[in-house]
Design an enzyme around this catalytic site. Structure first.
Site, PDB file in Angstrom:
ATOM      1  N   ARG A   1       0.821  -1.211   0.000  1.00 32.24           N
ATOM      2  CA  ARG A   1       0.000   0.000   0.000  1.00 32.24           C
ATOM      3  C   ARG A   1       0.856   1.262   0.000  1.00 32.24           C
ATOM      4  NH1 ARG A   1      -5.176  -1.532   2.464  1.00 32.24           N
ATOM      5  NH2 ARG A   1      -5.401   0.474   3.455  1.00 32.24           N
TER       6      ARG A   1
ATOM      7  N   TRP B   1       1.736   6.186   5.910  1.00 36.01           N
ATOM      8  CA  TRP B   1       1.981   6.968   4.706  1.00 36.01           C
ATOM      9  C   TRP B   1       1.636   8.396   5.098  1.00 36.01           C
ATOM     10  CZ3 TRP B   1      -1.083   9.737   1.078  1.00 36.01           C
ATOM     11  CH2 TRP B   1      -0.446   9.979  -0.148  1.00 36.01           C
TER      12      TRP B   1
ATOM     13  N   ASN C   1      -5.789   4.782  10.040  1.00 36.63           N
ATOM     14  CA  ASN C   1      -5.641   5.014   8.595  1.00 36.63           C
ATOM     15  C   ASN C   1      -6.747   5.995   8.210  1.00 36.63           C
ATOM     16  OD1 ASN C   1      -5.524   4.890   5.794  1.00 36.63           O
ATOM     17  ND2 ASN C   1      -6.557   2.900   5.686  1.00 36.63           N
ATOM     18  N   GLY C   2      -6.379   7.107   7.579  1.00 35.32           N
ATOM     19  CA  GLY C   2      -7.399   8.081   7.182  1.00 35.32           C
ATOM     20  C   GLY C   2      -7.000   9.480   7.605  1.00 35.32           C
TER      21      GLY C   2
ATOM     22  N   LYS D   1       3.298   5.827 -15.797  1.00 37.71           N
ATOM     23  CA  LYS D   1       4.059   4.664 -15.313  1.00 37.71           C
ATOM     24  C   LYS D   1       5.523   5.037 -15.151  1.00 37.71           C
ATOM     25  CE  LYS D   1       1.718   2.595 -14.390  1.00 37.71           C
ATOM     26  NZ  LYS D   1       0.389   2.188 -14.079  1.00 37.71           N
TER      27      LYS D   1
ATOM     28  N   GLU E   1       6.133   7.566 -12.210  1.00 37.18           N
ATOM     29  CA  GLU E   1       5.907   7.109 -10.841  1.00 37.18           C
ATOM     30  C   GLU E   1       6.978   6.140 -10.352  1.00 37.18           C
ATOM     31  OE1 GLU E   1       2.245   4.979  -9.966  1.00 37.18           O
ATOM     32  OE2 GLU E   1       2.157   4.244 -12.005  1.00 37.18           O
TER      33      GLU E   1
HETATM   34  C1  F6R Z   1      -0.771   4.177 -11.133  1.00 37.72           C
HETATM   35  C2  F6R Z   1      -1.776   3.752 -10.188  1.00 37.72           C
HETATM   36  C3  F6R Z   1      -2.764   4.751  -9.705  1.00 37.72           C
HETATM   37  C4  F6R Z   1      -4.136   4.091  -9.499  1.00 37.72           C
HETATM   38  C5  F6R Z   1      -5.105   5.087  -8.850  1.00 37.72           C
HETATM   39  C6  F6R Z   1      -6.490   4.499  -8.711  1.00 37.72           C
HETATM   40  O1  F6R Z   1       0.055   3.129 -11.513  1.00 37.72           O
HETATM   41  O2  F6R Z   1      -1.800   2.605  -9.791  1.00 37.72           O
HETATM   42  O3  F6R Z   1      -2.848   5.843 -10.551  1.00 37.72           O
HETATM   43  O4  F6R Z   1      -4.608   3.662 -10.740  1.00 37.72           O
HETATM   44  O5  F6R Z   1      -4.614   5.453  -7.593  1.00 37.72           O
HETATM   45  O6  F6R Z   1      -6.481   3.368  -7.910  1.00 37.72           O
HETATM   46  P1  F6R Z   1      -7.684   2.349  -7.924  1.00 37.72           P
HETATM   47  O7  F6R Z   1      -7.728   1.707  -9.264  1.00 37.72           O
HETATM   48  O8  F6R Z   1      -7.365   1.368  -6.822  1.00 37.72           O
HETATM   49  O9  F6R Z   1      -8.941   3.130  -7.657  1.00 37.72           O
END
Ligand code: F6R
Length: 606
Positions: free
Chosen positions: A27, A74, A98-99, A483, A486
């Site tokens: 995560r 995080w 968390n939050g 991609k 990041e």
């Molecule tokens: C990029 C990535 C993020 C997720 C975004 C949405 O590689 O993984 O941009 O696509 O945070 O996440 P989900 O799909 O879990 O809602």
């Protein structure tokens, strides 16, 4: 995003807490800690950085308590220091969270006014002091926690333990997911079933507003109104799934290579291979009745939606309004009642996507979602879900979930086209055949990565990289740039090739590699003339195409050849080279590929 775990065990829990935190590493986090009850007193160990640092700390200062909580943080409020790391505590109570607590400033002021001393910059610490204040006023532990929860505004999943209470843990959920696991004479709490996988496969999920009083042999859940409620107990499949890297160096590499298989699984879920026809779950609306519909998602999932917009508009003549969920949720979008709102989310927990969904629910939309985690909040709050069968995606950068989302969207677009009478049964079979060929084409792309390794050494020297594409390949250019940035931390931007001359072309010089996604489709010649403009300015061009290098009419620095396929499935195939380019560049750069800095896998805060 932060991960939380809690254990009421029969033996010392420190190691099991750290193991569970390791399963939440995916995560994303920047510090970690655990707290246990040592002879009735609360003690904690925390460390900045990765879990190895916490383990080193525990090796020097072991803990032997049988009840404990743990956290990977995080950072949101305050730097990722040991002081700000969770658990937070006074001598009476310890909390992991968390939050985001939105009213923490007011609460902090109030509590400081009552004499509380704060030692961190976190929002979480107000929870600790609220509970301590209630305990000081004579409340019992569960009552003190419940009264504190009533004061909180924002999103949270919490695990709480108390001094002298060896057989009590409180869990609470508002907005952020929380699972409770049942063991024999033991109970567990975790942000998701993966965290709890080796500990138990018997799980119950709290609903928003729930809080739970947990002992080793009992569980009492109360809802927001304080009424005792039952929540379904389910068998989790997470424990059956092998969450390891296989023969790969990184989860991301493993997940890229799993694509032929998981795309097959996803397609098999929606296609009758015997007849070449699509079979969808029952949907609460008819595509025939729609004038338009909306798609909301974030990041990579948003780019999947952007590809699908082209498909729905083309095959079903159905206008699609697509938006980034964090914008959509505050845009006050007018929506006609009984419309359709589609959400795409790998985790199913993304706070912005969930908020957009709830907005659409209030606007009387039919809600369908494409999710990877079927037990997720977004899945549970949808009228119907189209699951993707990607399996757990551990690498923070989404890869296999993206192509599986595209596969599910592709079948949905075909079904919409059929329902609206814009494509014939024969067209459907042709498009389905193209989808069925996908795993084979993607395997071909994955067969030899040596080209990518060479290219990566070159790209790793660049400061900026541009990605260009047109039509359905424009979102793939955006995804390629996302991609790359990041995981390699190299600045990259994706552009629609036709937009280049409206500004971005000013960036072109011999130091800026330009990666062009240009399979032979209806826009191929147009893309080529845009690339010609780059070539004329000395740009270094890397082509991803099914055409021969000699076809282009200028020198390409590198041609990445992809198999020729039906136009429909080209973006799914082109998605794989952009993943490999990012992956190998990050490996050359030596970054933390699976857990890039500052990023989280499941973005449960706004
Ligand atoms: C990029 C990535 C993020 C997720 C975004 C949405 O590689 O993984 O941009 O696509 O945070 O996440 P989900 O799909 O879990 O809602």
């Amino acid at each position: 995003m932060c991960g939380i775990v809690g254990i009421l065990g029969r033996e010392p829990v420190a190691d099991a807490l750290v193991d569970a935190l390791k399963r939440l590493e995916y995560r994303g986090y920047d510090s970690a800690g655990i707290a246990t009850l040592e002879g009735g007193a609360l003690e904690r160990r925390r460390a900045e950085g990765k879990l190895v640092n916490l383990e080193a700390r525990l090796a020097k200062e072991p803990m032997s308590g049988h009840a404990g909580i743990g956290h990977t943080r995080w950072a949101t409020h305050g730097a990722p220091t040991e002081t700000n790391a969770h658990p937070h505590m006074t001598d009476k109570v310890s909390v992991v969270h968390n939050g985001i607590i939105e009213n923490f400033r007011d609460l902090r002021r109030e509590l400081e006014g009552q004499g509380a001393t704060f030692t961190t910059e976190t929002d979480t610490e107000v929870i600790v002091h609220l509970i301590t204040h209630n305990l000081d006023n004579g409340m019992a532990p569960a009552e003190a926690a419940a009264a504190a929860l009533e004061r909180l505004e924002g999103a949270y999943a919490l695990a709480i333990i108390f001094k002298g209470e060896e057989d009590l843990m409180i869990g609470a959920r508002e907005g952020s997911p929380l699972a409770i696991g049942f063991g024999e004479g033991a109970m567990f709490l975790g942000s998701d079933a993966i965290a709890l996988a080796p500990l138990t496969d018997t799980i119950t999920y709290l609903e928003d507003g729930d809080w739970a009083e947990i002992t080793r042999n009992s569980l009492k859940i109360r809802d927001r109104a304080g009424a005792e409620v039952e929540r379904a107990v389910q068998k989790s499949i997470a424990s059956a799934l092998l969450v390891d890297k296989g023969n790969h160096r990184h989860f991301m590499a493993k997940e890229i290579h799993e694509q032929p298989e998981v795309i097959s699984h996803t397609l098999a879920h929606y296609i009758d291979f015997a007849t070449g026809r699509i079979r969808l779950p029952d949907l609460p609306f008819d595509f025939k009745d729609l004038k338009r519909f909306s798609i909301s998602a974030c990041g990579t999932a948003y780019y999947a939606g952007l590809v699908a917009k082209y498909w729905f508009e083309r095959f079903a003549r159905l206008p699609v309004e697509i938006d980034i969920a964090s914008e959509f949720r505050y845009r006050d979008v007018p929506l006609e009642a009984d419309g359709l709102a589609l959400f795409i989310s790998q985790s199913g927990e993304t706070a912005d996507t969930l908020a957009a969904l709830r907005y659409c629910r209030e606007q009387s939309q039919h809600i369908i979602s494409i999710v990877n985690v079927r037990e997720s909040t977004i899945a549970r709050e949808s009228d119907a879900i189209l699951p993707i069968l990607a399996g757990p995606e551990i690498g923070v950068a989404s890869t296999k979930a993206f192509t599986c989302q595209l596969a599910a969207l592709a079948v949905l677009a075909i079904a919409a086209g059929r329902a609206r009478g814009h494509i014939s049964e024969q067209d459907e079979q042709e498009l389905v055949s193209a989808l069925i060929e996908l795993p084979r084409h993607i395997s071909a792309v994955l067969r030899d990565e040596s080209d990518y390794v060479d290219l990566a050494h070159d790209l790793a020297k660049a400061r900026d990289i541009l990605y260009l594409g047109r039509g359905v390949n424009y979102p793939i250019a955006l995804e390629g740039a996302l991609k790359l940035k990041e995981i390699s931390y190299i600045h990259a931007e994706g552009y629609a090739a036709g937009e280049l001359k409206h500004g971005p072309i000013a960036l072109i010089d011999e130091d800026v590699p330009v990666i062009v996604i240009a399979p032979k489709d209806g826009l191929y010649d147009k893309t080529l003339s845009n690339v010609q403009e780059v070539a004329a300015r000395g740009g270094r061009i890397i082509m991803i195409s099914d055409m021969d290098a000699t076809d282009f009419g200028w020198d390409v620095q590198k041609l990445i050849t992809i198999p020729s396929s039906h136009l429909f499935t080209q973006p799914l195939i082109a998605a794989v080279p952009v993943q490999l380019i990012a992956y190998h560049t990050a490996v050359v750069m030596g970054t933390d590929v699976d857990q890039p800095r500052n990023l989280a896998k499941s973005v449960t805060v706004e």
